[in-house]
Design a protein around this motif. Sequence first.
Motif, PDB file in Angstrom:
ATOM      1  N   SER A 157       1.056  -1.398  -0.049  1.00 36.73           N
ATOM      2  CA  SER A 157       0.012  -0.115  -0.036  1.00 36.73           C
ATOM      3  C   SER A 157       0.837   1.268  -0.087  1.00 36.73           C
ATOM      4  O   SER A 157       0.448   2.289  -0.525  1.00 36.73           O
ATOM      5  CB  SER A 157      -0.895  -0.010   1.245  1.00 36.73           C
ATOM      6  OG  SER A 157      -0.188   0.067   2.470  1.00 36.73           O
ATOM      7  N   THR A 158       2.241   1.069   0.606  1.00 41.83           N
ATOM      8  CA  THR A 158       3.074   2.388   0.618  1.00 41.83           C
ATOM      9  C   THR A 158       4.216   2.180  -0.322  1.00 41.83           C
ATOM     10  O   THR A 158       4.916   3.057  -0.204  1.00 41.83           O
ATOM     11  CB  THR A 158       3.464   2.624   2.053  1.00 41.83           C
ATOM     12  OG1 THR A 158       4.201   1.503   2.329  1.00 41.83           O
ATOM     13  CG2 THR A 158       2.228   3.044   2.950  1.00 41.83           C
ATOM     14  N   ASN A 159       4.088   1.089  -0.940  1.00 44.79           N
ATOM     15  CA  ASN A 159       5.637   0.883  -1.880  1.00 44.79           C
ATOM     16  C   ASN A 159       6.715   0.719  -0.866  1.00 44.79           C
ATOM     17  O   ASN A 159       7.761   1.187  -1.556  1.00 44.79           O
ATOM     18  CB  ASN A 159       5.445   1.655  -3.033  1.00 44.79           C
ATOM     19  CG  ASN A 159       4.422   1.304  -4.059  1.00 44.79           C
ATOM     20  OD1 ASN A 159       3.824   0.287  -4.127  1.00 44.79           O
ATOM     21  ND2 ASN A 159       4.075   2.383  -4.720  1.00 44.79           N
ATOM     22  N   GLN A 160       6.793   0.416   0.218  1.00 42.18           N
ATOM     23  CA  GLN A 160       7.837   0.361   1.319  1.00 42.18           C
ATOM     24  C   GLN A 160       8.432  -0.959   1.312  1.00 42.18           C
ATOM     25  O   GLN A 160       7.652  -2.016   1.521  1.00 42.18           O
ATOM     26  CB  GLN A 160       7.617   1.012   2.318  1.00 42.18           C
ATOM     27  CG  GLN A 160       7.138   2.401   2.469  1.00 42.18           C
ATOM     28  CD  GLN A 160       8.157   3.359   2.058  1.00 42.18           C
ATOM     29  OE1 GLN A 160       9.333   3.099   2.630  1.00 42.18           O
ATOM     30  NE2 GLN A 160       7.923   4.220   0.991  1.00 42.18           N
ATOM     31  N   ILE A 161       9.670  -1.313   1.262  1.00 44.48           N
ATOM     32  CA  ILE A 161      10.246  -2.475   1.543  1.00 44.48           C
ATOM     33  C   ILE A 161      11.364  -2.346   2.712  1.00 44.48           C
ATOM     34  O   ILE A 161      12.105  -1.672   2.667  1.00 44.48           O
ATOM     35  CB  ILE A 161      11.024  -3.014   0.101  1.00 44.48           C
ATOM     36  CG1 ILE A 161      10.143  -3.066  -1.043  1.00 44.48           C
ATOM     37  CG2 ILE A 161      11.756  -4.414   0.558  1.00 44.48           C
ATOM     38  CD1 ILE A 161      10.541  -3.295  -2.493  1.00 44.48           C
TER      39      ILE A 161
END
Length: 173
Positions: free
Chosen positions: A156-160
């Motif tokens: 949902s936030t494109n965070q890895i």
Amino acid sequence: DFWYIARGKWIDDSDFDSSEFFSKPIEVIDDMYNINQIVNYTESRKPDVIFIDFVQNIQTAKENEYQAMTEVAVKIQQLAIKNNIAIFDMSQISNEWIDYKAWWKIPSKWSGALVASADINLVMQRDTTTNHNHLHIAKNKFWMNWKCIDLEINFSTNQIMDKWEEITKTNQF
């Protein structure tokens, strides 16, 4: 060094200018399926990187799937070497490999040539227990292999988030 990049230290480094990454043009070609077309187009455009999604869909003059994938693998390797570009050929793997473990044979559909011709092979799988993605460095001609990076991905936030320490403490990779 590797850890500088792997840990994302370059993102916070005030001496590193990452703007060049965001100003490079991206060209998406989604209607080219013939290996000779791909080679000719690549050699005329001279890109830095190529991603080939579902490499098994590439067409050759060979009718046998094994021979066709072997031809594709060899031509991709030659294209990368001749033009000094990175080529990522991607494919889903069959369901029998769903429980891939480090040190196992690298899964490849139809021909082992895709694995043999590559400098680096990465295998990504979803961990159903943690819902993380495990990125196995299954083959690496240049440095370490048989390692596994535990990636927690928030779509949902494109965070890895790299959970490397966690997976190496709990798994003997």
